[in-house]
Each structure stands twice: as structure tokens, then as C-alpha cells.
Write a protein that holds these residues in place. Structure first.
Motif, mmCIF file in Angstrom:
data_model
loop_
_atom_site.group_PDB
_atom_site.id
_atom_site.type_symbol
_atom_site.label_atom_id
_atom_site.label_comp_id
_atom_site.label_asym_id
_atom_site.label_seq_id
_atom_site.Cartn_x
_atom_site.Cartn_y
_atom_site.Cartn_z
ATOM 1 N N ALA A 1 0.836 -1.204 0.000
ATOM 2 C CA ALA A 1 0.000 0.000 0.000
ATOM 3 C C ALA A 1 0.872 1.257 0.000
ATOM 4 C CB ALA A 1 -0.931 -0.002 1.211
ATOM 5 N N ALA A 2 1.959 1.233 0.737
ATOM 6 C CA ALA A 2 2.868 2.386 0.762
ATOM 7 C C ALA A 2 3.538 2.588 -0.594
ATOM 8 C CB ALA A 2 3.921 2.200 1.853
ATOM 9 N N THR A 3 3.729 1.498 -1.318
ATOM 10 C CA THR A 3 4.391 1.572 -2.620
ATOM 11 C C THR A 3 3.478 2.177 -3.685
ATOM 12 O OG1 THR A 3 5.601 -0.404 -1.969
ATOM 13 C CG2 THR A 3 5.801 0.222 -4.233
ATOM 14 N N LEU A 4 2.228 2.488 -3.352
ATOM 15 C CA LEU A 4 1.381 3.220 -4.286
ATOM 16 C C LEU A 4 1.935 4.625 -4.529
ATOM 17 C CD1 LEU A 4 -2.224 2.142 -3.330
ATOM 18 C CD2 LEU A 4 -1.027 1.731 -5.470
ATOM 19 N N SER A 5 2.820 5.063 -3.657
ATOM 20 C CA SER A 5 3.564 6.296 -3.910
ATOM 21 C C SER A 5 4.847 5.878 -4.632
ATOM 22 C CB SER A 5 3.905 7.005 -2.606
ATOM 23 O OG SER A 5 4.841 8.028 -2.854
ATOM 24 N N PRO A 6 5.057 6.341 -5.870
ATOM 25 C CA PRO A 6 6.248 5.927 -6.610
ATOM 26 C C PRO A 6 7.561 6.271 -5.919
ATOM 27 C CG PRO A 6 4.730 7.050 -8.069
ATOM 28 C CD PRO A 6 4.197 7.199 -6.683
ATOM 29 N N THR A 7 7.585 7.373 -5.165
ATOM 30 C CA THR A 7 8.824 7.727 -4.491
ATOM 31 C C THR A 7 9.148 6.739 -3.365
ATOM 32 O OG1 THR A 7 7.549 9.269 -3.133
ATOM 33 C CG2 THR A 7 8.693 10.176 -5.038
ATOM 34 N N ILE A 8 8.124 6.275 -2.670
ATOM 35 C CA ILE A 8 8.345 5.270 -1.626
ATOM 36 C C ILE A 8 8.729 3.944 -2.270
ATOM 37 C CG2 ILE A 8 7.230 3.923 0.201
ATOM 38 C CD1 ILE A 8 5.624 6.415 0.893
ATOM 39 N N GLY A 9 8.078 3.593 -3.380
ATOM 40 C CA GLY A 9 8.438 2.369 -4.088
ATOM 41 C C GLY A 9 9.873 2.403 -4.580
ATOM 42 N N GLY B 1 12.342 4.274 -3.347
ATOM 43 C CA GLY B 1 13.220 4.204 -2.181
ATOM 44 C C GLY B 1 13.283 2.807 -1.591
ATOM 45 N N GLY B 2 12.126 2.128 -1.526
ATOM 46 C CA GLY B 2 12.114 0.749 -1.019
ATOM 47 C C GLY B 2 12.889 -0.189 -1.922
ATOM 48 N N GLY B 3 12.776 0.019 -3.218
ATOM 49 C CA GLY B 3 13.529 -0.801 -4.166
ATOM 50 C C GLY B 3 15.026 -0.591 -4.024
ATOM 51 N N ILE B 4 15.446 0.649 -3.823
ATOM 52 C CA ILE B 4 16.873 0.943 -3.624
ATOM 53 C C ILE B 4 17.360 0.302 -2.326
ATOM 54 C CG2 ILE B 4 18.531 2.804 -3.169
ATOM 55 C CD1 ILE B 4 17.719 2.589 -6.096
ATOM 56 N N ASN B 5 16.540 0.347 -1.271
ATOM 57 C CA ASN B 5 16.910 -0.307 -0.006
ATOM 58 C C ASN B 5 17.071 -1.811 -0.187
ATOM 59 O OD1 ASN B 5 17.055 1.995 1.526
ATOM 60 N ND2 ASN B 5 14.988 1.818 2.347
ATOM 61 N N LEU B 6 16.156 -2.431 -0.942
ATOM 62 C CA LEU B 6 16.277 -3.873 -1.196
ATOM 63 C C LEU B 6 17.533 -4.182 -2.010
ATOM 64 C CD1 LEU B 6 12.593 -4.904 -1.961
ATOM 65 C CD2 LEU B 6 14.012 -5.691 -0.077
ATOM 66 N N LEU B 7 17.797 -3.360 -3.008
ATOM 67 C CA LEU B 7 19.009 -3.551 -3.807
ATOM 68 C C LEU B 7 20.251 -3.452 -2.928
ATOM 69 C CD1 LEU B 7 18.413 -1.960 -7.218
ATOM 70 C CD2 LEU B 7 20.422 -3.312 -6.773
ATOM 71 N N ALA B 8 20.270 -2.456 -2.041
ATOM 72 C CA ALA B 8 21.408 -2.287 -1.132
ATOM 73 C C ALA B 8 21.524 -3.479 -0.184
ATOM 74 C CB ALA B 8 21.264 -0.995 -0.346
ATOM 75 N N THR B 9 20.386 -4.010 0.276
ATOM 76 C CA THR B 9 20.392 -5.176 1.165
ATOM 77 C C THR B 9 20.977 -6.382 0.443
ATOM 78 O OG1 THR B 9 18.460 -4.358 2.355
ATOM 79 C CG2 THR B 9 18.942 -6.705 2.555
ATOM 80 N N TYR B 10 20.547 -6.633 -0.783
ATOM 81 C CA TYR B 10 21.064 -7.762 -1.568
ATOM 82 C C TYR B 10 22.564 -7.621 -1.809
ATOM 83 C CZ TYR B 10 16.293 -9.261 -2.739
ATOM 84 O OH TYR B 10 14.997 -9.709 -2.692
#
Length: 183
Positions: A49-57, A59-68
Motif C-alpha cells: 500500500a505504501a508503494t502506491l507512492s512511486p517515491t516510496i516504491g 526508495g524501497g527498491g533501492i533499499n532492497l538492492l542495497a540489502t542484496y
């Protein structure tokens, strides 16, 4: 693309370019900050639901990429659907695609309905009209008005009007001239 469609939606609410660019940037960057309130305790549904905001999506994608990358796993087609922290990169990509379509359609709708500095607005139900989708130049009422002969205004001063050019006269003879009401 999702961020661009969000900017398109934001711009539909402003009639002046300077105001749209200033407030649009503030709204765009301001929509990024709620991402910092998300953590591992949020459920997958809350994160989606938070990812309905593209900026949050984004940012979340960048965080996941950094985690991987930090874990030494890296982002590959095999790891795109792994779910660390109740969230997968695949979900981010699907939600960003959905965001693109949602914000593009909303931006198109509000751009047509809300008043702007130039142009005319459409009624809120315009997507449900046959005339909009068939591309007619005017509706049935306007077609009747265009074909009906108008009474000559006997009080009009002929010196106030410019005579039509030869090309405009030819368009009128071929019924290809546009009629403007009450002009």
C-alpha cells in the motif's frame, strides 16, 4: 516512469507553470519522507500500500538492492522474488508498473476536467461519452446549431468585421469551416 506519471498528475492541479514546478517539486520530494517510517515490522500488505507512492516504491527498491548487495547475494533473476523484510523487489517492480498506469490515467482525467489558464474543461463524465471516444468535432446539439441558418444582425456595423479570405470562403462552401457560437 511511475515518478514521471506522478509529476504529470501533480501538474494537472496547477494552471501556472511556475507554481506547478515549485509546488510539484515540494510535493514530489515530500512524498519520499514517509518511507523512513517503514520498517521490518510492517506487513507485506502495508508495504505494498505504501508503494502506491512511486517515491516510496523507488526508495524501497533501492533499499532492497542495497540489502542484496550488502549480503553479497546481488540482484539477479533468481533473487528478484526473495522476500527479505516482508518485501520483494519483484513486488516493487509490479507496484511501480501499477503506479504508472494509475497516475497516468488520473493525470489525464484531471488535466481534462480541472480548469486551466488556457483552453476549456470537459464535464466530469466525459470518459463515458460517445463523442469523446469517437473523436467527433462537436456534439449533436452543436451540429444542429452549425447547420441552422442564423438571423442577420441588422444593428452590426459592417466596418467592424474583416471579410473572410479566399481559403476561408472555400472552406465555408465545402462545409469544412468551424462555426463559433454567437460570434
Amino acid at each position: 516512469l511511475a515518478a514521471t506519471s506522478l509529476c504529470f498528475l501533480i501538474s494537472a492541479f496547477f494552471s501556472r507553470a511556475k507554481t506547478a514546478s515549485t509546488l510539484g517539486m515540494i510535493i514530489f520530494f515530500g512524498s519520499f519522507f514517509p518511507m523512513f517510517s517503514l520498517d521490518d515490522k510492517n506487513t507485506n500488505g502495508e508495504l505494498l500500500a505504501a508503494t502506491l507512492s512511486p517515491t516510496i516504491g523507488f526508495g524501497g527498491g533501492i533499499n532492497l538492492l542495497a540489502t542484496y548487495e550488502n549480503d553479497g547475494v546481488g540482484m539477479t533473476f533468481d533473487t528478484v522474488s526473495l522476500i527479505p523484510n516482508n518485501y520483494s523487489f519483484e513486488n516493487v517492480l509490479w507496484m511501480l508498473c501499477a503506479d504508472f498506469f494509475i497516475f497516468t490515467v488520473l493525470g489525464w482525467y484531471f488535466y481534462e476536467v480541472l480548469p486551466s489558464e488556457f483552453g476549456t474543461t470537459r464535464p466530469p463524465w466525459f470518459p463515458f461519452t460517445k463523442a469523446y471516444w469517437l473523436g467527433t468535432e462537436y456534439g449533436a446539439e452543436d451540429a444542429h446549431m452549425a447547420s441552422a441558418p442564423k438571423e442577420a444582425d441588422t444593428n452590426a456595423d459592417p466596418s467592424r468585421f474583416e471579410p473572410p479570405s479566399a481559403s476561408e470562403s472555400l472552406k465555408a462552401e465545402n462545409n469544412k469551416a468551424m462555426v463559433v457560437k454567437d460570434l
